[in-house]
Design an enzyme around this catalytic site. Sequence first.
Site, mmCIF file in Angstrom:
data_model
loop_
_atom_site.group_PDB
_atom_site.id
_atom_site.type_symbol
_atom_site.label_atom_id
_atom_site.label_comp_id
_atom_site.label_asym_id
_atom_site.label_seq_id
_atom_site.Cartn_x
_atom_site.Cartn_y
_atom_site.Cartn_z
ATOM 1 C CG ASN A 11 0.086 -16.834 -6.868
ATOM 2 O OD1 ASN A 11 1.015 -17.397 -7.266
ATOM 3 N ND2 ASN A 11 -0.898 -17.847 -6.655
ATOM 4 C CB CYS A 13 -4.713 -13.911 -0.174
ATOM 5 S SG CYS A 13 -3.699 -12.471 0.773
ATOM 6 N NE ARG A 14 -8.644 -13.120 -3.332
ATOM 7 C CZ ARG A 14 -9.571 -12.364 -3.915
ATOM 8 N NH1 ARG A 14 -10.632 -12.470 -4.393
ATOM 9 N NH2 ARG A 14 -8.576 -11.530 -4.947
#
Length: 170
Positions: A11, A13-14
């Site tokens: 939880n 980066c993407r």
Amino acid sequence: MIKVLFVCMGNICRSPTAEAVFRKMVEEAGISSEVSVDSAGTHAYHVGEAPDVRSQLAGRKRGYDLSGHRARQITMDDYRTCDFILAMDWENLTELQRQCPPMYRHKLHLLMRYASEYDAAVIPDPYYGGANGFSLVLDYCEDACQGLLEIVKRRVSMYAPSLIKDSGAS
């Protein structure tokens, strides 16, 4: 209220990128009072941390603000309350399926199932790569979130048709 949760491993980066992209799209569509947007990780590696600096920089270049986000791990309550739980890749989808009570598994999908421009099944983890990986994450998230937005707008319109902004028709 329609609740959308984006999920990757840590939880940072993407999933916070997808959250920022979709939140902006929801705001621009005028449905933020009807749609809740959040993100979480399947693991607790980075709980409480801000998004990766590279994610924040890439996002900022395209007008997304990730700075207020703090990483958290998905909870059992998320499975119960969220309408869409969207994983970034197969590994995280598998972990979600493992953790999720059977009655809520129908909510679990890959985010890229909503993409129309890119033919990728997953959003690759940019963490160990260069800056280009973070731009690619944004490309994929923008594409998939646009498709997701169309689905969410239809759901919102079933409950509150006057909330959907006119798409340009006169």
